[in-house]
Design a protein around this motif. Structure first.
Motif, PDB file in Angstrom:
ATOM      1  N   MET A 168      15.315   2.932  29.003  1.00  0.00           N
ATOM      2  CA  MET A 168      16.477   3.839  29.052  1.00  0.00           C
ATOM      3  C   MET A 168      17.749   3.064  29.385  1.00  0.00           C
ATOM      4  O   MET A 168      18.804   3.279  28.768  1.00  0.00           O
ATOM      5  CB  MET A 168      16.245   4.926  30.109  1.00  0.00           C
ATOM      6  CG  MET A 168      15.150   5.915  29.776  1.00  0.00           C
ATOM      7  SD  MET A 168      14.633   6.932  31.203  1.00  0.00           S
ATOM      8  CE  MET A 168      16.177   7.646  31.745  1.00  0.00           C
ATOM      9  N   ILE A 169      17.657   2.158  30.363  1.00  0.00           N
ATOM     10  CA  ILE A 169      18.820   1.369  30.779  1.00  0.00           C
ATOM     11  C   ILE A 169      19.311   0.497  29.631  1.00  0.00           C
ATOM     12  O   ILE A 169      20.507   0.476  29.310  1.00  0.00           O
ATOM     13  CB  ILE A 169      18.481   0.502  32.012  1.00  0.00           C
ATOM     14  CG1 ILE A 169      18.259   1.390  33.241  1.00  0.00           C
ATOM     15  CG2 ILE A 169      19.585  -0.518  32.279  1.00  0.00           C
ATOM     16  CD1 ILE A 169      17.670   0.663  34.444  1.00  0.00           C
ATOM     17  N   PHE A 170      18.399  -0.241  28.983  1.00  0.00           N
ATOM     18  CA  PHE A 170      18.792  -1.151  27.920  1.00  0.00           C
ATOM     19  C   PHE A 170      19.366  -0.415  26.712  1.00  0.00           C
ATOM     20  O   PHE A 170      20.234  -0.941  26.012  1.00  0.00           O
ATOM     21  CB  PHE A 170      17.620  -2.037  27.494  1.00  0.00           C
ATOM     22  CG  PHE A 170      17.116  -2.962  28.583  1.00  0.00           C
ATOM     23  CD1 PHE A 170      17.921  -3.344  29.644  1.00  0.00           C
ATOM     24  CD2 PHE A 170      15.821  -3.437  28.541  1.00  0.00           C
ATOM     25  CE1 PHE A 170      17.452  -4.194  30.643  1.00  0.00           C
ATOM     26  CE2 PHE A 170      15.338  -4.289  29.523  1.00  0.00           C
ATOM     27  CZ  PHE A 170      16.158  -4.670  30.572  1.00  0.00           C
ATOM     28  N   ALA A 171      18.910   0.815  26.467  1.00  0.00           N
ATOM     29  CA  ALA A 171      19.443   1.608  25.356  1.00  0.00           C
ATOM     30  C   ALA A 171      20.875   2.073  25.641  1.00  0.00           C
ATOM     31  O   ALA A 171      21.725   2.089  24.757  1.00  0.00           O
ATOM     32  CB  ALA A 171      18.541   2.808  25.078  1.00  0.00           C
ATOM     33  N   ALA A 172      21.135   2.456  26.898  1.00  0.00           N
ATOM     34  CA  ALA A 172      22.443   3.012  27.248  1.00  0.00           C
ATOM     35  C   ALA A 172      23.470   1.949  27.632  1.00  0.00           C
ATOM     36  O   ALA A 172      24.676   2.151  27.472  1.00  0.00           O
ATOM     37  CB  ALA A 172      22.292   4.008  28.398  1.00  0.00           C
TER      38      ALA A 172
END
Length: 147
Positions: A53-57
């Motif tokens: 989730m972090i790397f996507a956002a």
């Protein structure tokens, strides 16, 4: 691999956004508490989901290790975390929002893998930078000490 080396390798995998490699540095039964996490971290699978989730956002998120100490099987890394939002975080578009916060990572290492990990973050600043999301963990007096 020493605890310091394990932390350095975990951070390097993080900065390469290599979740599969990051997971190799966690024991199967590892316990992670991250007071800034928007989702509960009840398993290694949950930790992988969080970083996905972090790397996507925040596709350029980066940990800079500003200090690292080791004692016995434990290590503490002082981190400066930076990145620019470019996507959805907890239902909010954070495109153009800057993440810049100091954090700490306290780990207990067993055979080159992280058995327990506690991330300490300036959650008030981080949340305000990333659209005022609510962390999943409410650190209250009865929260167990995993370290």
């Amino acid at each position: 691999m020493s605890p310091k080396d394990t932390v350095k390798a975990f951070v390097a995998a993080h900065n390469n956004h290599d979740i599969e490699k990051m997971m190799t540095f966690l024991t199967e039964d590892s316990v992670m508490i991250d007071v800034a996490s928007p989702i509960p971290l009840d398993s290694k699978k949950d930790v992988a989901k969080l970083f996905s989730m972090i790397f996507a956002a925040i596709p350029d998120i980066h940990f800079e290790v500003t200090g690292l100490i080791e004692e016995g099987t434990k290590a503490f890394a002082a981190l400066r975390t930076t990145g620019d939002g470019n996507g959805i975080w907890m239902g909010n578009d954070i495109t153009g929002k800057r993440c810049e916060v100091f954090e700490g990572m306290f780990v207990d290492v067993l055979n080159g893998q992280i058995k327990t990990c506690m991330f300490y973050s300036d959650t008030a600043t981080l949340s305000s930078q990333l659209a005022d999301y609510a962390p999943a963990l409410n650190m209250e007096a009865e929260t167990p000490n995993i370290m």
